[in-house]
Design a protein around this motif. Structure first.
Motif, short mmCIF file in Angstrom:
data_model
loop_
_atom_site.label_atom_id
_atom_site.label_comp_id
_atom_site.label_asym_id
_atom_site.label_seq_id
_atom_site.Cartn_x
_atom_site.Cartn_y
_atom_site.Cartn_z
N MET A 1 0.81 -1.20 0.00
CA MET A 1 0.00 0.00 0.00
C MET A 1 0.86 1.26 0.00
SD MET A 1 -2.95 -1.20 -0.37
CE MET A 1 -3.70 0.36 -0.46
N ARG A 2 1.99 1.19 0.68
CA ARG A 2 2.86 2.38 0.69
C ARG A 2 3.36 2.68 -0.72
NH1 ARG A 2 4.28 0.22 5.93
NH2 ARG A 2 3.60 1.73 7.48
N LYS A 3 3.66 1.63 -1.49
CA LYS A 3 4.10 1.85 -2.87
C LYS A 3 3.01 2.53 -3.68
CE LYS A 3 7.60 -1.65 -3.39
NZ LYS A 3 8.31 -2.44 -4.34
N GLY A 4 1.78 2.12 -3.46
CA GLY A 4 0.66 2.69 -4.20
C GLY A 4 0.40 4.15 -3.85
N THR A 5 0.42 4.47 -2.56
CA THR A 5 0.12 5.85 -2.17
C THR A 5 1.24 6.80 -2.55
OG1 THR A 5 0.98 5.45 0.07
CG2 THR A 5 -1.40 5.20 -0.25
N SER A 6 2.48 6.29 -2.67
CA SER A 6 3.59 7.16 -3.04
C SER A 6 3.90 7.16 -4.54
CB SER A 6 4.85 6.77 -2.26
OG SER A 6 5.25 5.46 -2.62
N ASP A 7 3.22 6.30 -5.29
CA ASP A 7 3.46 6.22 -6.73
C ASP A 7 2.97 7.50 -7.41
OD1 ASP A 7 3.95 4.10 -9.08
OD2 ASP A 7 2.24 5.37 -9.60
N PRO A 8 3.77 8.08 -8.32
CA PRO A 8 3.38 9.34 -8.95
C PRO A 8 2.13 9.24 -9.82
CG PRO A 8 5.44 8.52 -9.91
CD PRO A 8 5.10 7.63 -8.75
N LEU B 1 -0.35 6.36 -9.47
CA LEU B 1 -1.42 5.78 -8.66
C LEU B 1 -1.81 6.65 -7.47
CD1 LEU B 1 -0.31 2.05 -8.56
CD2 LEU B 1 -2.08 3.08 -9.98
N GLY B 2 -0.81 7.26 -6.83
CA GLY B 2 -1.07 8.06 -5.63
C GLY B 2 -2.18 9.08 -5.80
#
Length: 119
Positions: A1-8, A10-11
């Motif tokens: 989930m951290r990868k998703g919220t920080s993705d330019p 997806l975030g």
């Protein structure tokens, strides 16, 4: 989930949903709260902001979802996943979440958890 919220890419999609999701897993027990608008992930019971959507499922069900092997809509219809709140908002995020299936698999492989890949 951290990868998703920080993705330019997806975030911002996740943030625009306005969803604060709390996933409560069983066997083993775990609680994860994802503040999509705030871009933060919290772990633990009653940690983080108050959720507006909650999902309840087994940890195996969560693993199957992140491997791309669990249809969330069908799992809710069968009662394998219980939900509280405006779940239609979460279901709208599923197509974007699919972009995280590969990174999840890679994380399991790098952590030596190949036993979880056949779920």
């Amino acid at each position: 989930m951290r990868k998703g919220t920080s993705d330019p890419v997806l975030g911002p999609k996740f943030a625009a949903s306005g969803v604060i999701l709390r996933a409560t897993y069983t066997d083993p027990d775990a609680v994860i709260t994802v503040d999509f608008p705030g871009g933060k992930v919290y772990t633990g019971v009653d940690v983080g902001p108050v959720p507006n959507v909650q999902l309840f499922m087994s940890a195996d069900g969560g693993n199957r979802f992140w491997l791309g092997n669990l249809n969330l809509t069908m799992a809710m219809a069968k009662g394998d996943v219980r939900a509280r709140g405006p779940v239609t908002k979460v279901l709208k995020l599923v197509p974007a979440a699919k972009a995280l299936f590969g990174p999840y698999r890679e994380m399991l492989e790098s952590d030596g958890r190949t036993d979880l890949l056949s779920s």
